[in-house]
Design a protein around this motif. Structure first.
Motif, PDB file in Angstrom:
ATOM      1  N   THR A   1     -43.181 -14.129  16.973  1.00  0.00           N
ATOM      2  CA  THR A   1     -44.534 -13.650  17.243  1.00  0.00           C
ATOM      3  C   THR A   1     -44.938 -12.732  16.106  1.00  0.00           C
ATOM      4  O   THR A   1     -44.092 -12.044  15.525  1.00  0.00           O
ATOM      5  CB  THR A   1     -44.625 -12.891  18.587  1.00  0.00           C
ATOM      6  N   VAL A   2     -46.218 -12.739  15.795  1.00  0.00           N
ATOM      7  CA  VAL A   2     -46.756 -11.895  14.731  1.00  0.00           C
ATOM      8  C   VAL A   2     -47.767 -10.958  15.368  1.00  0.00           C
ATOM      9  O   VAL A   2     -48.699 -11.409  16.028  1.00  0.00           O
ATOM     10  CB  VAL A   2     -47.412 -12.748  13.619  1.00  0.00           C
ATOM     11  N   ARG A   3     -47.558  -9.655  15.180  1.00  0.00           N
ATOM     12  CA  ARG A   3     -48.438  -8.656  15.777  1.00  0.00           C
ATOM     13  C   ARG A   3     -49.036  -7.756  14.700  1.00  0.00           C
ATOM     14  O   ARG A   3     -48.310  -7.285  13.813  1.00  0.00           O
ATOM     15  CB  ARG A   3     -47.665  -7.781  16.762  1.00  0.00           C
ATOM     16  N   ALA A   4     -50.320  -7.528  14.815  1.00  0.00           N
ATOM     17  CA  ALA A   4     -51.008  -6.651  13.868  1.00  0.00           C
ATOM     18  C   ALA A   4     -50.488  -5.228  13.986  1.00  0.00           C
ATOM     19  O   ALA A   4     -50.178  -4.758  15.084  1.00  0.00           O
ATOM     20  CB  ALA A   4     -52.511  -6.681  14.140  1.00  0.00           C
ATOM     21  N   MET A   5     -50.379  -4.567  12.821  1.00  0.00           N
ATOM     22  CA  MET A   5     -49.978  -3.157  12.799  1.00  0.00           C
ATOM     23  C   MET A   5     -50.412  -2.517  11.491  1.00  0.00           C
ATOM     24  O   MET A   5     -50.137  -3.042  10.417  1.00  0.00           O
ATOM     25  CB  MET A   5     -48.481  -2.989  13.013  1.00  0.00           C
ATOM     26  N   PHE A   6     -51.144  -1.450  11.552  1.00  0.00           N
ATOM     27  CA  PHE A   6     -51.559  -0.677  10.387  1.00  0.00           C
ATOM     28  C   PHE A   6     -52.175  -1.531   9.280  1.00  0.00           C
ATOM     29  O   PHE A   6     -51.905  -1.329   8.104  1.00  0.00           O
ATOM     30  CB  PHE A   6     -50.386   0.117   9.818  1.00  0.00           C
TER      31      PHE A   6
END
Length: 133
Positions: free
Chosen positions: A22-27
């Motif tokens: 899974t790829v999760r947005a962060m900063f």
């Protein structure tokens, strides 16, 4: 540290060789996870894989460097994520090997963070029970 949706999808496809990521947005960037553990970082359209003292020499041999950012006040933070060699994008077997090592490094780091169970107050209370005097 912006990352385009198309690059996020490309990275997810590339890293699917190790399992359902899974790829999760962060900063402004993104973290890539397998089994709840982050093992890769995407920043500025670049993939970085988690490394440790045992694997960073492989990245150095490929001419790759670690992800770093300016924390302000002249402080530069260097993280344990190293740039993925471009050649891996064309070789699924090599990508699987490097990504699997990154997953193992993430698992090892998570295991180190877990604190061993302490002998709690319950054990002490038994020894000091005033009813047993």
């Amino acid at each position: 540290m912006a990352v385009s949706g198309s690059f996020r999808e490309f990275v997810a496809e590339q890293l699917a060789v190790v399992g359902p990521v899974t790829v999760r947005a962060m900063f402004g960037g993104a973290g890539v996870y397998l089994g709840g553990r982050m093992f890769a970082l995407i920043a500025f359209e670049t993939l970085y894989l988690k490394a440790d003292d045992g694997s960073k020499a492989d990245f150095e041999a490929e001419g790759m460097g670690p992800f770093a950012y300016d924390a302000g006040g002249g402080k530069n933070i260097i993280m344990s994520y190293w740039q993925c060699p471009e050649r891996l994008y064309d070789d699924a077997d090599e990508m699987r090997l490097w990504a699997s090592r990154a997953v193992a490094v993430a698992a090892k780091a998570a295991a180190k963070k877990k604190k061993p169970a302490r002998r709690g107050a319950g054990a002490m209370a038994t020894k000091c029970d005033p009813g047993k005097r």
